[in-house]
Design an enzyme around this catalytic site. Structure first.
Site, PDB file in Angstrom:
ATOM      1  N   GLU A 190       0.801  -1.233   0.000  1.00  0.00           N
ATOM      2  CA  GLU A 190       0.000   0.000   0.000  1.00  0.00           C
ATOM      3  C   GLU A 190       0.833   1.282   0.000  1.00  0.00           C
ATOM      4  O   GLU A 190       1.227   1.775   1.063  1.00  0.00           O
ATOM      5  CB  GLU A 190      -0.933   0.029   1.226  1.00  0.00           C
ATOM      6  CG  GLU A 190      -1.818   1.285   1.235  1.00  0.00           C
ATOM      7  CD  GLU A 190      -2.700   1.420   2.476  1.00  0.00           C
ATOM      8  OE1 GLU A 190      -2.546   0.622   3.412  1.00  0.00           O
ATOM      9  OE2 GLU A 190      -3.529   2.346   2.498  1.00  0.00           O
TER      10      GLU A 190
ATOM     11  N   LYS B  49      -2.681  -1.908  -3.028  1.00  0.00           N
ATOM     12  CA  LYS B  49      -3.715  -1.043  -2.446  1.00  0.00           C
ATOM     13  C   LYS B  49      -3.240   0.387  -2.597  1.00  0.00           C
ATOM     14  O   LYS B  49      -2.146   0.741  -2.144  1.00  0.00           O
ATOM     15  CB  LYS B  49      -3.913  -1.396  -0.965  1.00  0.00           C
ATOM     16  CG  LYS B  49      -4.811  -0.413  -0.214  1.00  0.00           C
ATOM     17  CD  LYS B  49      -5.297  -0.974   1.103  1.00  0.00           C
ATOM     18  CE  LYS B  49      -6.092   0.064   1.867  1.00  0.00           C
ATOM     19  NZ  LYS B  49      -6.846  -0.497   2.997  1.00  0.00           N
TER      20      LYS B  49
HETATM   21  P1  13P Z   1      -9.119   4.604   4.520  1.00  0.00           P
HETATM   22  O1  13P Z   1     -10.046   3.910   3.559  1.00  0.00           O
HETATM   23  O2  13P Z   1      -9.820   5.238   5.676  1.00  0.00           O
HETATM   24  O3  13P Z   1      -8.147   5.491   3.825  1.00  0.00           O
HETATM   25  O4  13P Z   1      -8.256   3.456   5.205  1.00  0.00           O
HETATM   26  C1  13P Z   1      -7.762   2.429   4.453  1.00  0.00           C
HETATM   27  C2  13P Z   1      -6.473   1.968   4.990  1.00  0.00           C
HETATM   28  O5  13P Z   1      -6.291   0.800   5.247  1.00  0.00           O
HETATM   29  C3  13P Z   1      -5.393   2.932   5.176  1.00  0.00           C
HETATM   30  O6  13P Z   1      -4.202   2.255   5.456  1.00  0.00           O
END
Ligand code: 13P
Length: 344
Positions: free
Chosen positions: A179, A221
């Site tokens: 991510e 992600k």
């Molecule tokens: P948000 O959808 O609130 O951005 O959170 C997702 C997430 O896992 C951030 O690391």
């Protein structure tokens, strides 16, 4: 751990019409969310809140996996026969995973830049998580856009940490969710967001390749391509979809099985609307889905408010948001779906 087991985790997370619930808020983050509603952030309240989320009737119709925080992995339910939280999810046929990074710290010599921590001892922690029933992991890197930011060093340092995390996860049989989050804070244009996201993704995939991460056995992600939250000209939904798909087509290899979106602070219904517009295009090599935290949980938390009397209404709100996002994955979401009022 065989590739087949990793493949089956990827397949279950990317089940058609389903997405991931990110419920992995760290202690400071959940405290911030609870404080806004005068809920005390203690272990009991955090456990009650997450138990309420995971026990939502019918959640698995729309949710394939949940990302947990370390504390939650080890907590037990307080209603009925005490079960571990991963067990509650398993009973719902939902795949449990865990956030394994340890948050961000400032990057020395680069004011405003962050580096994600948590590589020390990670291999041993991953082995333990695997034994505790986790099937996938998540590591979040944060890139801010500002005057002169981000620097190449910050992008590459975070990319290398993401790649090492991903390699270690696959080694112990856990599917890594890689991510890189490009923050939406700031007054930058959508074009600048696209440029930075492109650079960050290129760096991440170069590092993943160098570290011999199997792209077929991971998920990406990241955020949608958006105008900065304070940009006076906000891009239309169609423009967001177009820029997001263009950026991914340029930077994400077709070998990656799925891209799951974070919500990043977008209003919940707007996140669903944009997801719907993006998913209307079937001309992409990866599966697209959601891995929302706030855009699934904000309305739920606002109804729950820490009171057991509100559990049913809060669960109905979660079910509704998950359903709307599921429809969006099929390009079938419309604003009419929101007319349903949830009574408290
Ligand atoms: P948000 O959808 O609130 O951005 O959170 C997702 C997430 O896992 C951030 O690391």
């Amino acid at each position: 751990m065989t590739a087949t087991q990793l493949e089956s985790t990827v397949k279950s997370l990317l089940a058609p019409g389903k997405g991931i619930l990110a419920a992995d808020e760290s202690f400071p983050t959940i405290e911030k969310r609870f404080n806004a509603l005068n809920i005390s952030s203690n272990e009991q309240n955090r456990g009650a809140y997450r138990e309420m989320l995971f026990a939502t009737p019918g959640l698995s119709e729309f949710i394939s996996g949940v990302i947990l925080f370390d504390e939650t992995v080890r907590q037990r339910t307080s209603h009925g026969v005490p079960l571990t939280m991963p067990k509650v999810l398993a009973q719902q046929q939902i795949t449990p995973g865990v956030k394994v990074d340890k948050g961000t710290a400032s990057l020395p010599n680069f004011p405003g830049e962050k580096i994600t921590q948590g590589l020390d001892g990670l291999r041993e922690r991953l082995v333990e998580y695997r034994e505790l029933g986790m099937r996938f992991t998540k590591w979040r890197a944060v890139i801010a856009i500002d005057e002169g930011l981000p620097n190449r060093i910050a992008i590459d340092a975070n990319a290398n940490a993401l790649a090492l995390f991903a390699a270690l996860s696959q080694e112990v049989g856990l599917v890594p969710i890689v991510e890189p989050e490009i923050l939406m804070n700031g007054s930058h244009t959508i074009a600048r967001c696209e440029e930075v996201t492109n650079a960050a993704l290129e760096s991440v995939f170069a590092a993943l390749f160098e570290y011999r991460v199997v792209l077929e056995l991971m998920l990406l992600k990241t955020g949608m391509i958006l105008s900065g939250a304070e940009c006076p000209k906000q891009a239309e939904v169609g423009e967001v979809a177009e820029a997001t798909l263009r950026c991914f087509r340029r930077a994400v290899p077709a070998a990656v099985p799925g891209i799951v979106f974070l919500s990043g602070g977008q209003a919940d219904e707007m996140a669903t609307l944009r997801l719907n517009a993006i998913c209307r295009s079937s001309d992409v090599p990866w599966k697209l889905s959601f891995s929302f935290g706030r855009a699934l949980q904000s309305p739920v938390l606002n109804i729950w408010k820490g009171s057991s009397a509100n559990v049913e209404a809060a669960q109905a709100a979660l079910h509704h948001r998950a359903k709307c996002n599921s429809f969006a994955l099929q390009g079938k979401y419309s604003a009419q779906m929101e007319n349903r009022k949830i009574s408290v």
